[in-house]
Design an enzyme around this catalytic site. Structure first.
Site, PDB file in Angstrom:
ATOM      1  N   THR A  12       0.817  -1.214   0.000  1.00 21.20           N
ATOM      2  CA  THR A  12       0.000   0.000   0.000  1.00 21.20           C
ATOM      3  C   THR A  12       0.850   1.263   0.000  1.00 21.20           C
ATOM      4  O   THR A  12       1.787   1.399   0.785  1.00 21.20           O
ATOM      5  CB  THR A  12      -0.915   0.020   1.242  1.00 21.20           C
ATOM      6  OG1 THR A  12      -1.671  -1.187   1.270  1.00 21.20           O
ATOM      7  CG2 THR A  12      -1.856   1.215   1.210  1.00 21.20           C
TER       8      THR A  12
ATOM      9  N   HIS B 243       7.824   9.008  -6.272  1.00 21.47           N
ATOM     10  CA  HIS B 243       7.375   8.567  -4.960  1.00 21.47           C
ATOM     11  C   HIS B 243       7.330   9.698  -3.944  1.00 21.47           C
ATOM     12  O   HIS B 243       8.009  10.709  -4.088  1.00 21.47           O
ATOM     13  CB  HIS B 243       8.310   7.477  -4.431  1.00 21.47           C
ATOM     14  CG  HIS B 243       8.237   6.200  -5.190  1.00 21.47           C
ATOM     15  ND1 HIS B 243       9.338   5.606  -5.752  1.00 21.47           N
ATOM     16  CD2 HIS B 243       7.183   5.385  -5.482  1.00 21.47           C
ATOM     17  CE1 HIS B 243       8.976   4.484  -6.346  1.00 21.47           C
ATOM     18  NE2 HIS B 243       7.671   4.331  -6.198  1.00 21.47           N
TER      19      HIS B 243
ATOM     20  N   GLU C 284      16.615   6.200  -7.016  1.00 20.28           N
ATOM     21  CA  GLU C 284      16.018   7.379  -7.634  1.00 20.28           C
ATOM     22  C   GLU C 284      16.470   8.607  -6.869  1.00 20.28           C
ATOM     23  O   GLU C 284      16.945   8.510  -5.730  1.00 20.28           O
ATOM     24  CB  GLU C 284      14.489   7.284  -7.624  1.00 20.28           C
ATOM     25  CG  GLU C 284      13.891   7.265  -6.224  1.00 20.28           C
ATOM     26  CD  GLU C 284      12.401   6.981  -6.205  1.00 20.28           C
ATOM     27  OE1 GLU C 284      11.872   6.510  -7.237  1.00 20.28           O
ATOM     28  OE2 GLU C 284      11.767   7.205  -5.157  1.00 20.28           O
TER      29      GLU C 284
END
Length: 292
Positions: A99, A250, A211
């Site tokens: 999640t 993100h 990242e």
């Protein structure tokens, strides 16, 4: 505590949220891969079974009836903390939480809960983890899961799928793949797993798919140096050309000044002896040349 993410096809696993659409689909796919799903949990659910496994009202009942040791939690972000507490209270010490967007205060409570109980927490916002040829927890694509000598950790799901797929096509498989996830507060970070990969006899090299944003890649570099990591280490960092000031990726991909930039990450990794690649093609060629 040395975090050991290795599971196998005998590990008994439950799926919390198994009666939902995602729970039904991914429990079936995990079972088809070989994961030993022994049950599910769904408070108040009317169904007595899903995909041939029993559904229980809570984790304590599930553990008593099945002996479950791990759980994949496919529940909403607002329900995730309660579900994790249910699992830990029942004695489960291996949690995978795909999640995305768990509230930060909840995530901090979850982090403390797992640290206080020596619980391995992979997530949040993770595609999962896998020991190729044995079992997977989450939704990593089967085509990318070939057994082999390369340890793989990733923040990005999609980029890591492609990396795993291309490497598998060139004959380089994975020993243990852990998607650490992209939320700002998470259970397991790159650096936490360095001791495991350093001592794991089935891992001959280590690749991270990172990242921009955050400090995780820099922490990873420090851990490699601190543990005198002797195996070849590789990195591919996404976001090198991302425009400044644009929100993307993100929740944990935050750049503050020079902190978290591509340049800062590359400098730290270079200093630790990590071979950093500029493109996916270069990474595949470089890893294959070193590990074949």
């Amino acid at each position: 505590m040395i975090i050991n993410p290795r599971i196998d096809r005998t590990t008994p696993v439950i799926v919390q949220g198994i009666t939902g659409r995602a729970g039904q689909m991914h429990s079936r796919l995990m079972m088809q891969y070989g994961t030993r799903i022994v049950g599910g949990v769904s408070p108040g659910a009317r169904a007595s079974e899903v995909n041939g496994v029993p559904v229980f009202a809570n984790c304590s009942e599930a553990v008593v009836k099945t002996g479950a040791k791990a759980s994949v939690l496919l529940v909403g972000a607002m329900q995730l903390l309660d579900a994790m507490q249910d699992a830990v209270t029942a004695g489960i010490r291996y949690l995978v939480t795909p999640t995305e967007g768990m509230p930060v205060h909840d995530a901090l409570k979850a982090w403390k809960l797992c640290r206080d109980t020596n619980t391995v927490w992979v997530g949040g916002s993770t595609p999962g983890m896998a020991v190729p040829g044995e079992a997977k927890l989450g939704f990593l694509p089967d085509d990318s899961l070939k057994p082999g000598p390369l340890g793989l950790m990733s923040k990005s799901g999609t980029l890591s799928y492609e990396a795993g797929y291309r490497l598998a096509g060139r004959g380089i498989g994975t020993s243990v793949w852990v998607g650490v996830g992209g939320d700002p507060v998470k259970g397991t970070r790159y650096a936490d797993l360095v001791p495991f990969y350093a001592s794991d006899p089935k891992t001959e090299g280590l690749l991270i798919i990172g990242e921009i944003g955050g400090s995780e890649e820099e922490e990873f570099a420090q851990a490699l140096t601190a543990h005198r990591f002797a195996k070849p280490a590789f990195a591919l960092i996404a976001g090198r050309s991302a425009p400044e000031g644009v929100t993307m990726g993100h929740a944990g991909a935050l750049v503050h000044g020079r902190h978290g930039t591509y340049a800062a990450k590359r400098a730290a990794l270079d200093a630790a002896g990590v071979r950093v690649f500029g493109t996916l093609n270069e990474m595949v060629a470089g890893v294959c040349a070193r590990l074949r």
